[in-house]
Design an enzyme around this catalytic site. Structure first.
Site, short mmCIF file in Angstrom:
data_model
loop_
_atom_site.label_atom_id
_atom_site.label_comp_id
_atom_site.label_asym_id
_atom_site.label_seq_id
_atom_site.Cartn_x
_atom_site.Cartn_y
_atom_site.Cartn_z
N GLU A 1 0.87 -1.18 0.00
CA GLU A 1 0.00 0.00 0.00
C GLU A 1 0.90 1.23 0.00
OE1 GLU A 1 -3.51 2.14 2.67
OE2 GLU A 1 -2.89 0.10 3.15
N GLN B 1 13.32 -7.74 14.74
CA GLN B 1 13.20 -8.97 15.52
C GLN B 1 11.83 -9.62 15.35
OE1 GLN B 1 14.51 -8.05 19.56
NE2 GLN B 1 16.29 -6.92 18.78
N HIS C 1 4.39 -1.57 7.80
CA HIS C 1 3.38 -1.34 6.77
C HIS C 1 3.23 0.16 6.61
CE1 HIS C 1 -0.79 -1.77 4.91
NE2 HIS C 1 -0.01 -2.52 4.16
N GLU D 1 -1.37 4.32 1.99
CA GLU D 1 -1.16 4.72 0.60
C GLU D 1 -0.87 6.22 0.51
OE1 GLU D 1 -1.85 6.32 -3.18
OE2 GLU D 1 -3.44 6.52 -1.69
N HIS E 1 11.01 -7.12 19.34
CA HIS E 1 9.89 -8.05 19.21
C HIS E 1 8.52 -7.37 19.25
CE1 HIS E 1 13.02 -11.00 19.88
NE2 HIS E 1 13.32 -10.43 21.02
N HIS F 1 4.45 1.91 11.28
CA HIS F 1 3.42 2.09 10.26
C HIS F 1 3.59 3.46 9.61
CE1 HIS F 1 -0.34 1.77 8.11
NE2 HIS F 1 -0.50 0.54 8.59
N ASN G 1 22.82 -8.95 17.68
CA ASN G 1 22.11 -9.36 16.47
C ASN G 1 23.05 -9.52 15.27
OD1 ASN G 1 18.90 -9.43 16.60
ND2 ASN G 1 19.65 -7.96 18.12
#
Length: 557
Positions: free
Chosen positions: A56, A69, A75, A78, A102, A107, A185
């Site tokens: 999107e 993680q 996300h 649009e 975690h 967004h 990591n």
């Protein structure tokens, strides 16, 4: 290794069918999903169950050395874009050397700068988080711009710019923690890539086989050899010194992974009356826990506290021989056979005998000393600031520097810190000054001081001492209880397990309804029994101002 990455699906707003661009040095777990125009930089690690979906809002940028993680979701809407560091538009920009931990949600439109740490289950939406920010657990950041280098405490909801501008600065220990997570990591990334390469795994197995068969000696024989030779003359002398003064001997061990969290475990009890018996039992502990840290300490049976803590074995099998053991002399705070502290030339009219002895022990063990201060407003967020660095090797010099810090920051909290320079971690944190407390309660002289310097009259002090005897609480805690109750403050207690201690997620044990120190001490001891193996702290509360006036940890795992 098969990576689950697919092109963006055709939609009314995009029919480009863009595919992810993943650097060859990155590790993407096959149980994660990457969709659309996602640009993954060098040395990135993307853990299982991560969803990065640029179907999107698009495109996404993930900078080099960054880790995403387990369960992270990225996300974007649009509509809405942020300007990346390359001055192009992105739905989501995540910089280099960042940690998205975690279950966090990023967004878009969202910008997360270089070297940021986003804690468990935290959300960043329609916001910019500047470089070097530390966002702790379960936080919400929405519709704001967080300036670089700010600290967002756990559970915070930052939805106005005014809230964002008032956030405290990140402290050095926070930066070290975030840097440590990135390093861990990166090691995991290398390990996972090796695990997927049969040649790399074969080489590791060959090295393991060689380590057990080199010189024709098996692992058990090597461990015994280490144990028998690891106790140097300084350790033997320390054992002799402790036994001569009636102290008990204790030992603890911990593996390398848990060493940083201080999760030590006790070896078998040492019930010995002679140096030879104690040395034999010590060597047994070293043999049982070869490849781990082992430390020796003395236990004062009267004061119920530890003295002379020393690491005698490290994972490489070598004892800590950087400085030999020296028995305390009359020129430094020492303990007599009854476990009482003697006033010495290093004692201060501001720092009490226990703190002086603590400083002496830290220096004897090769630790560095630090000091921090914080005002009442920032105490709840843990935004401590460093005092002038202490570059001293004698107890007297450290005490003088500590007094200077306390004088410079009167009316604030001041705490003493012990730092292990090799492990780069803290081994001790003790608050030695609190705002609003009588000066004598924090800066009292040692127990041999005259009664006229005490905050209590001789009659009231002796009565309190008789009524508040305790078998598990130290004299310092009992003194604090008496003072809090005498000042009209309420008493409560809180507990937390080791896993949640770093997050500061303390749970209340309940308020203590007590009219005397003895009643409060009895209630505290009940909590000690109820929560073994956890941290427990005493809390003093001013019922009028509705604020905390004291926080003292009285039990550690």
């Amino acid at each position: 290794m098969a990576v689950s990455s697919t092109a963006a699906p055709p939609t009314p707003w995009s029919k480009t069918l863009d595919e992810p661009k993943i650097h060859e040095s990155a590790f993407v777990h096959p149980f994660s999903n990457i969709i659309g125009d996602v640009r993954v930089g060098a040395n990135v690690i993307i853990a299982p169950s991560t969803s990065i979906r640029a179907d999107e809002g698009t495109p996404f940028h993930i900078g080099e050395n960054t880790n995403l993680q387990d369960g992270v979701v990225v996300h974007g809407l649009e509509q809405g874009r942020v300007i990346g560091d390359d001055q192009d538009e992105y739905s989501v920009w995540i910089g280099s050397n960042a940690s998205i931990t975690h279950m966090a949600l990023i967004h878009g439109p969202a910008y997360v700068g270089d070297s940021c740490f986003i804690g468990f289950r935290s959300t960043v939406f329609n916001a910019r988080v500047g470089a070097g920010c530390i966002v702790m657990m379960h936080a919400l950041i929405q519709d704001v711009e967080i300036p670089p280098g700010k600290y967002v405490p756990s559970g915070a909801i930052i939805t106005t710019q005014q809230q964002a501008d008032r956030l405290p600065d990140v402290q050095d220990q926070d930066k070290h923690f975030a840097h440590h997570v990135v390093g861990i990591n990166q090691a995991l990334r290398s390990g996972y890539l090796c695990a997927a390469d049969s040649k790399c795994i074969r080489r590791v197995r060959d090295e393991l086989d060689k380590s057990y068969t080199s010189n024709g000696v098996n692992g058990l024989e090597r461990s015994n050899d280490v144990a028998s030779s690891s106790l140097g003359a300084e350790t033997v002398e320390q054992v002799r010194y402790l036994l001569d003064r009636g102290y008990k001997i204790g030992t603890e061990h911990v593996d390398q992974r848990r060493f940083r969290t201080g999760s030590w475990q006790s070896c078998r009890p040492i019930e010995a009356r002679s140096v030879g018996e104690a040395i034999s039992l010590l060597e047994g502990c070293l043999s049982d826990h070869s490849g781990e840290y082992v430390r020796l300490f003395g236990i004062d049976p009267n004061g119920r506290r530890r003295v002379l803590e020393t690491i005698i074995q490290r994972p490489d099998g070598v004892a800590n021989t950087s400085s030999t053991f020296k028995a305390p002399t009359p020129t430094s705070s020492s303990y007599n056979g009854n476990g009482n502290s003697n006033s010495t030339s290093t004692s201060s009219n501001k720092i009490n005998g226990d703190i002086t002895q603590q400083i002496s022990q830290l220096l004897n063990q090769g630790y560095k000393i630090g000091m921090e201060h914080v005002d009442e407003r920032r105490f709840r967020t843990g935004s401590w600031q460093s005092c002038t660095p202490v570059n001293a090797t004698s107890t007297r010099e450290v005490v003088a520097a500590l007094e200077e810090c306390m004088s410079s920051h009167q009316g604030e909290y001041v705490r003493l810190i012990g730092i292990d320079p090799k492990a780069k971690r803290r081994v001790l944190e003790t608050i030695i000054q609190r705002p609003g407390d009588p000066v004598s309660s924090i800066r009292s002289t040692s127990s041999s001081s005259s009664a006229s310097s005490s905050s209590y009259s001789s009659s009231s002090y002796s009565t309190a001492t008789a009524s508040a005897t305790s078998t598990r609480l130290s004299s310092e805690v009992l003194d604090q209880l008496r003072q809090l109750i005498a000042s009209g403050y309420k008493i409560s207690a809180e507990h937390v397990d080791q896993r949640r201690f770093r997050m500061g997620s303390w749970s209340s044990c309940g308020q203590i309804e007590a009219n005397s120190a003895s009643q409060a001490a009895a209630a505290l001891e009940a909590f000690l029994t109820e929560y073994p193996g956890e941290y427990l702290r005493l809390v003093g509360i001013d019922p009028k101002a509705k604020r905390r006036v004291a926080e003292v940890i009285i039990q550690r795992p």
